[in-house]
Write an enzyme that holds these catalytic residues in place. Structure first.
Site: not given
Ligand code: GTR
Length: 420
Positions: A257, A261, A401
């Site tokens: 997540s 990044k 997620h």
């Protein structure tokens, strides 16, 4: 307990000064498509690996610093690793577990506490490295693991008023499944992201303090939080490449997540990282800024909700991302020719799984400048549960997620192919 102090010199190199003449947003041309990695900002096409490496790749690194993640901080002159504890018979004797305090720069700079598990009898091992959300003490039950005094996420076991406590020990065992990795011959190294930069805006702490910021907010190209975390990964790598139980040529970065990044940015900005796995990283990571779906997070949303993750310049692109002089395909391209694996979940549309596949495809022209086995990327998105293990790899599974032991199976399957 063995106490070991290792000091290792790191070249004191600052990234090249950012050109002051990158245009302001209103002077940038609009492009509905993701800008090609092999076309310079002035439109010149790059056709050779030499020009890519000497001209376009450095330009992209500067563009990403200027418009999105902020300046890459100077590398510290010296990085020191101090082993805080070591258990040579951890995980039922399968591995050696250590926590290493990594110090760099002047004393007021943040430190990293790297929790490392290496497989006994199988070293030097390939190693996954990445930041974690919870703090090391949540990831293993060992009572010697340090409890971070820094700000922590409220939804973490044992955290009260944003402070970690012993109640959290060993309560999050499946996000970084050390034993599973050891069984496959991999080492794993992780640190609490908040030790480098706590994830809150407007407070002068962590790297913001170290870099002498006077305001907590994100100025035009000030080092932003995602950049600080990525820089922290590099300091972990500084240590890992000196560790005899880790193979310095087989280091993979992984993160979930916002930390996915971070993983992508860390991979792009450090060639010592041999494999890059941004997991469900979405907008600001492996997801395109030029959205084609309203189910995914947009630049406008992310810069409003998390302004500190990016530098101030990025916020201005919220209303019109077509003006961005790059897209995330160009960040992937910087990793060329190293393998990148994007992993996703079907229900995690916020992270834009299909857009990520487009990003992967649009990164391919940089990879094609290298003499690589073809194809570098699959023709179309693989079906759910099937790994597309091309050099630019892709995986999507059922579910939500999260980062799970099943995801780790996929990371290791991909690493088995590319790091062995
Ligand atoms: C969300 C954010 C995403 C992703 C996620 C996470 O709130 O919108 O970009 O980073 O947090 O890090 O869990």
């Amino acid at each position: 307990m063995r106490l070991l102090l290792i000091s290792f010199g790191v070249l004191a190199v600052t990234t090249a000064a950012l050109p002051a003449d990158f245009p302001p947003l209103d002077k940038l041309p609009a492009s509905a498509d993701m800008p090609s990695p092999v076309v310079m900002l002035d439109g010149t096409k790059v056709t050779t690996k030499a020009d890519w490496e000497a001209k376009r790749r450095p330009q992209l690194k500067e563009l990403f610093q200027h418009y999105m993640y902020g300046k890459y901080p100077a590398k510290p002159e010296k990085v020191t690793g101090k082993v805080l504890f070591e258990d040579a018979k951890a995980f039922g004797g399968k591995g050696t577990l250590r926590e290493v305090e990594i110090t760099f720069g002047p004393p007021e700079w943040p430190k990293i506490y790297l929790l490392i598990a290496t497989p006994n009898g199988k070293t030097p091992a390939a190693c996954f490295v990445g930041p974690n959300f919870q703090g090391n003490h949540c990831l293993v039950a060992d009572e010697r693991v340090r409890i971070t005094p820094e700000w922590c996420y409220p939804n973490t076991p044992g955290v009260k008023a944003n402070k970690a406590s012993a109640e959290g020990r060993g309560k999050v065992l499946d996000v970084w499944p050390f034993e599973q990795a050891l069984d496959k011959g991999y080492a794993v190294a992780t640190f609490y992201s908040g030790d480098i930069q706590p994830d809150r805006p407007n407070v002068i702490e962590g790297m913001r303090k170290a870099l002498g910021f006077t305001e907590g907010k994100n100025n035009p190209d000030d080092t932003a939080t995602v950049m600080s975390w990525a820089w922290g990964v590099h300091r972990a790598v500084d240590y890992l490449v000196t560790d005899p139980s880790v193979d310095p040529k087989r280091i993979a970065v992984v993160g979930h997540s916002r930390l996915g990044k971070t993983a992508l940015l860390a991979g792009a900005f450090d060639d010592r990282i041999a494999l890059v796995i941004p997991h469900q990283s979405g907008c600001g990571g492996a997801g395109p800024s030029r959205l084609k779906t309203d189910k995914a997070e947009s630049v406008a949303r992310i810069t409003k909700a998390f302004p500190h993750w990016f530098c101030g310049n990025f916020t201005a692109f919220g209303p019109d991302t077509s003006k961005l002089p790059f897209d995330q395909n160009d960040l992937v391209a910087i990793c060329a020719p190293r393998p990148v694996l994007m992993t996703n979940a079907e229900e995690d549309l916020w992270a834009n799984p299909s857009g990520q596949f487009e990003v992967l495809k649009a990164a391919a022209p940089a990879y094609e400048l290298y003499e690589l086995a073809k194809p570098v990327v699959a023709d179309k998105m693989p079906e759910s549960g099937k790994l597309a293990s091309e050099r630019l790899g892709y995986f999507i599974r059922a579910g939500k997620h999260s980062m799970t032991p099943d995801d780790w199976k996929v990371y290791m399957e991909f690493a088995d192919k590319w790091l062995k």
